[in-house]
Write an enzyme that holds these catalytic residues in place. Structure first.
Site, PDB file in Angstrom:
ATOM      1  N   LYS A   3       7.637  12.199  -8.760  1.00 25.15           N
ATOM      2  CA  LYS A   3       6.366  12.392  -8.417  1.00 25.15           C
ATOM      3  C   LYS A   3       5.889  13.649  -8.518  1.00 25.15           C
ATOM      4  O   LYS A   3       4.611  13.901  -9.025  1.00 25.15           O
ATOM      5  CB  LYS A   3       6.745  12.040  -6.854  1.00 25.15           C
ATOM      6  CG  LYS A   3       5.187  11.596  -6.273  1.00 25.15           C
ATOM      7  CD  LYS A   3       4.939  12.613  -5.229  1.00 25.15           C
ATOM      8  CE  LYS A   3       3.560  12.205  -4.556  1.00 25.15           C
ATOM      9  NZ  LYS A   3       3.209  13.323  -3.483  1.00 25.15           N
TER      10      LYS A   3
ATOM     11  N   CYS B   9      -4.284   0.116   3.745  1.00 23.07           N
ATOM     12  CA  CYS B   9      -3.102  -0.782   3.184  1.00 23.07           C
ATOM     13  C   CYS B   9      -1.850   0.067   3.586  1.00 23.07           C
ATOM     14  O   CYS B   9      -1.098   0.579   2.962  1.00 23.07           O
ATOM     15  CB  CYS B   9      -3.067  -0.939   1.744  1.00 23.07           C
ATOM     16  SG  CYS B   9      -2.274  -2.049   1.079  1.00 23.07           S
TER      17      CYS B   9
ATOM     18  N   CYS C  56      -5.485  -5.692   6.936  1.00 17.67           N
ATOM     19  CA  CYS C  56      -6.152  -6.848   5.632  1.00 17.67           C
ATOM     20  C   CYS C  56      -7.657  -7.076   6.298  1.00 17.67           C
ATOM     21  O   CYS C  56      -8.409  -7.437   5.188  1.00 17.67           O
ATOM     22  CB  CYS C  56      -4.976  -7.951   5.294  1.00 17.67           C
ATOM     23  SG  CYS C  56      -3.726  -7.443   4.852  1.00 17.67           S
TER      24      CYS C  56
ATOM     25  N   CYS D  78     -10.004  -4.895   4.828  1.00 15.11           N
ATOM     26  CA  CYS D  78      -9.949  -4.722   3.590  1.00 15.11           C
ATOM     27  C   CYS D  78     -11.023  -5.406   2.677  1.00 15.11           C
ATOM     28  O   CYS D  78     -10.877  -6.947   2.822  1.00 15.11           O
ATOM     29  CB  CYS D  78      -8.485  -4.827   2.845  1.00 15.11           C
ATOM     30  SG  CYS D  78      -8.350  -4.735   1.115  1.00 15.11           S
TER      31      CYS D  78
ATOM     32  N   CYS E  80      -5.852 -10.024  -3.013  1.00 15.54           N
ATOM     33  CA  CYS E  80      -4.392  -9.617  -2.858  1.00 15.54           C
ATOM     34  C   CYS E  80      -3.662 -10.760  -2.723  1.00 15.54           C
ATOM     35  O   CYS E  80      -3.792 -11.295  -1.702  1.00 15.54           O
ATOM     36  CB  CYS E  80      -4.714  -8.450  -1.780  1.00 15.54           C
ATOM     37  SG  CYS E  80      -2.958  -7.779  -1.275  1.00 15.54           S
TER      38      CYS E  80
END
Length: 355
Positions: free
Chosen positions: A244, A319, A326, A329, A335
């Site tokens: 990362k 999220c 949700c 969202c 999704c």
DNA sequence: GTCCTGGCGG
DNA sequence: CCGCCAGGAC
């Protein structure tokens, strides 16, 4: 107290030197070889006397680069990008000039998931209204005013400190280091580890990180003339620098996109969206590295850098790892995981939790 | 009290 | 795979 040895305390450093990298590259043209080679482990290579010529800085952008770390991303994910993707949706990853060994082999295949552009666009809009911790920071000073070499070193150190640490805390630690002139390999190498520890104190895992800073400074001094490694493989050899951070440093420090910087937010969200579960492959990816490889198969390269801050902010506000919102969202219709894991308070019953 | 985070070691 | 690190979030 005064046992600051000139050499590394770890003897294995010397006995076990050499023969460091083996099959790190993901460019194996042979499909059977895949990337199985456990490229981690064995970072302890501190060969000094070896080559030193190939580390010529390939600065692509002079001192103009303003920010360090995720702050550099801020500009990239503005609304200006929306036109870019909608126009360029067929770009294959290998179309762009990048480093030596990227996804040229694996890039051709991999179909983008349906509606991915709508999803990205929707997330961008949500991010424009919601304010995530990741983009409410102004720390232009930390790295921008420095000459390129020091700026890169600051990027590396900032990356090292940033994990498991809130942005403002990390910023404070970087500022303290900067005020003490401790953002160069030379000065860090000369400074007592305990001093560094105190300066960076509030960051997570500060003991380990102070120790890693000392080691990194020494390696950079001996092998890279005080600069930071300019390749992914060599960055990965530094203690405390994993995939990362290495990708982040390549992106921000060298302006050289070798791969997507996948942290747990990107990993989690891509799996929830079904973005990394191609038919031919496994159902889902279980590690960020697998996610990175799967994502790189289809995501156009223009998105490789901005997707990280985009999804990190999204992952911090909506999220979220636990109980994703949700309901708030705007792309939940796309999704497959929407409203599925939000109800279960503790979907993980792995541990008996009895004691 | 448990999970989460990145890297690392067992 | 698990656990450690240090601390925050829940």
């Amino acid at each position: 107290m005064s046992r600051i040895l000139l050499r590394m305390p770890n003897t294995r450093f010397y006995s076990k030197c050499l023969q460091s990298k083996e099959e790190i590259s993901t460019s194996a043209p042979n499909p059977e070889v895949r990337v199985f080679a456990r490229r981690k482990r064995q970072k302890k290579a501190l060969e000094v006397s070896n080559e030193e010529s190939k580390n010529e800085p390939i600065e692509q952008k002079p001192c103009g680069l303003p920010d360090i770390e995720e702050f550099a991303y801020k500009k990239a994910n503005g609304p200006a990008l929306s036109s870019k993707i909608s126009g360029k949706l067929e770009a294959t990853p290998d179309a762009l000039v990048v480093g030596t060994e990227v996804a040229s082999e694996i890039g051709a295949r991999g179909e983008p998931p349906a509606n991915w552009e709508k999803v990205l666009e929707g997330i961008r809009k949500m991010r424009a209204t919601e304010d995530a911790p990741v983009d409410s920071m102004g720390c232009e000073k930390a790295g921008s005013s420095l000459p390129p070499k020091e700026r890169r070193f600051a990027v590396l150190i900032s990356s090292l400190l940033s994990s498991q640490t809130k942005d403002n805390v990390n910023h404070g630690a970087i500022q303290r280091l900067l005020q003490n002139g401790l953002l160069t390999a030379e000065t860090i190498d000369k400074t007592d580890e305990a001093t560094i520890k105190d300066l960076i104190y509030p960051v997570g895992f500060y003991t380990r990180k102070a120790s890693n800073m000392k080691k990194i400074a020494k390696i950079c001094l001996l092998k890279y003339d005080g600069d930071i490694p300019s390749s992914l493989e060599e960055l990965l050899l530094l203690p405390g620098i994993g995939p990362k951070m290495a990708h982040l440093v390549m992106n921000v420090g060298w302006n050289n996109v070798q791969g997507i910087c996948v942290d747990t937010h990107v990993h989690r969200i891509c799996n929830r969206l079904g973005w990394v579960s191609q038919p031919g492959r496994k159902q889902k990816t279980s590690t960020p590295e697998e996610t990175r490889e799967a994502l790189q198969l289809w995501l156009p390269k223009e998105e490789w850098v901005p997707i990280n801050p985009l999804l990190v902010g999204f992952g911090q506000t909506i999220c979220t790892p636990l109980r994703p919102r949700c309901g708030m969202c705007s792309v939940s219709e796309f999704c497959p995981s929407a409203f599925k894991e939000s109800s279960g308070p503790s979907s993980k019953l792995k541990k008996p939790s009895q004691k």
